[in-house]
Design a protein around this motif. Sequence first.
Motif, mmCIF file in Angstrom:
data_model
loop_
_atom_site.group_PDB
_atom_site.id
_atom_site.type_symbol
_atom_site.label_atom_id
_atom_site.label_comp_id
_atom_site.label_asym_id
_atom_site.label_seq_id
_atom_site.Cartn_x
_atom_site.Cartn_y
_atom_site.Cartn_z
ATOM 1 N N ASP A 1 -21.420 2.718 5.038
ATOM 2 C CA ASP A 1 -22.412 1.700 5.071
ATOM 3 C C ASP A 1 -23.229 1.944 3.886
ATOM 4 O OD1 ASP A 1 -24.285 -0.224 5.935
ATOM 5 O OD2 ASP A 1 -24.800 0.609 7.623
ATOM 6 N N ALA A 2 -23.499 0.927 3.070
ATOM 7 C CA ALA A 2 -24.186 1.014 1.751
ATOM 8 C C ALA A 2 -25.898 0.798 2.148
ATOM 9 C CB ALA A 2 -23.771 0.055 0.760
ATOM 10 N N LYS A 3 -26.188 0.729 3.151
ATOM 11 C CA LYS A 3 -27.642 0.778 3.616
ATOM 12 C C LYS A 3 -28.239 2.032 3.587
ATOM 13 C CE LYS A 3 -26.941 -3.506 6.220
ATOM 14 N NZ LYS A 3 -26.867 -4.021 7.576
ATOM 15 N N PHE A 4 -27.695 3.059 3.724
ATOM 16 C CA PHE A 4 -28.173 4.463 3.706
ATOM 17 C C PHE A 4 -27.679 5.310 2.779
ATOM 18 C CE2 PHE A 4 -27.668 3.189 8.191
ATOM 19 C CZ PHE A 4 -29.037 3.475 8.753
ATOM 20 N N THR A 5 -28.728 6.303 2.449
ATOM 21 C CA THR A 5 -28.314 7.225 1.311
ATOM 22 C C THR A 5 -28.905 8.667 1.830
ATOM 23 O OG1 THR A 5 -28.585 7.571 -0.921
ATOM 24 C CG2 THR A 5 -30.473 6.863 0.296
ATOM 25 N N ALA A 6 -28.427 9.769 1.183
ATOM 26 C CA ALA A 6 -29.092 11.002 1.449
ATOM 27 C C ALA A 6 -30.210 11.252 0.348
ATOM 28 C CB ALA A 6 -27.852 12.012 1.218
ATOM 29 N N VAL A 7 -31.202 11.301 0.745
ATOM 30 C CA VAL A 7 -32.411 11.694 -0.176
ATOM 31 C C VAL A 7 -32.521 13.498 0.167
ATOM 32 C CG1 VAL A 7 -33.276 9.501 0.053
ATOM 33 C CG2 VAL A 7 -34.091 11.250 1.646
ATOM 34 N N ASP A 8 -33.197 13.768 -1.314
ATOM 35 C CA ASP A 8 -33.426 15.062 -1.655
ATOM 36 C C ASP A 8 -34.794 15.528 -1.041
ATOM 37 O OD1 ASP A 8 -33.663 17.659 -2.422
ATOM 38 O OD2 ASP A 8 -32.733 17.416 -4.434
ATOM 39 N N VAL A 9 -34.930 16.164 -0.017
ATOM 40 C CA VAL A 9 -36.434 16.471 0.660
ATOM 41 C C VAL A 9 -37.013 17.593 -0.160
ATOM 42 C CG1 VAL A 9 -35.649 15.546 2.925
ATOM 43 C CG2 VAL A 9 -35.375 18.030 2.320
ATOM 44 N N ARG A 10 -36.294 18.388 -1.247
ATOM 45 C CA ARG A 10 -36.959 19.263 -1.813
ATOM 46 C C ARG A 10 -37.416 18.763 -3.188
ATOM 47 N NH1 ARG A 10 -31.815 23.191 -0.507
ATOM 48 N NH2 ARG A 10 -32.183 23.513 1.482
ATOM 49 N N ALA A 11 -37.252 17.477 -3.421
ATOM 50 C CA ALA A 11 -37.795 16.984 -4.651
ATOM 51 C C ALA A 11 -39.306 16.874 -4.592
ATOM 52 C CB ALA A 11 -37.209 15.407 -4.835
#
Length: 187
Positions: free
Chosen positions: A165-175
């Motif tokens: 599903d192109a509506k979700f992504t994994a984001v970097d919480v350490r950024a």
Amino acid sequence: MATTDEKFARNTGLVDPATGRPVRRHTVSGASYVPKPGWPHFWGRALDALVVMAVSGILMAVLNSLVQNLALGSVSLALLSSDGLFVAALAAVWLLVLFAYGMIMGTTGSLGDAAAGMRSVRIADGTTSGAWLGGWRAVCWSFAPAYMLMAFASALGGGSGDTFDAKFTAVDVRAVVGPEGRPPGIL
């Protein structure tokens, strides 16, 4: 035709000082995020798969022991007399564990998320999927064995797609992204 990234997120032209990766902005909320690269995302999801397999395996072994020792009374006899019913019970254990883990992943995050320093969010506004949708997303993953191959291919390509599903992504919480939606020191 606009790509998924153009429809749901905008590249800010900024670079996260902690990770060196480009900062993107959710179109609806305006908050910034840094996508998680492919390899950490892959290994985080592989850890999630191992957790689900281990918990399911333990619960299936407990169910088998209860059935073999006739601890469930007439249910044990029914499961012993019908291989199909026993396999259905094992499949139900698998799906319940998977759905429950997905519910946790959709609300608070999974062990793979914590280990990889990522969080699965909607690209449009940065919100999580929630318990109900998170559970169903996890169940759908189990019916797509090609997911791991696609995640592996995505990792090789440096991608961070969290799902089909192109509506979700994994984001970097350490950024290092500030509360105003931009990296610290950028006004």
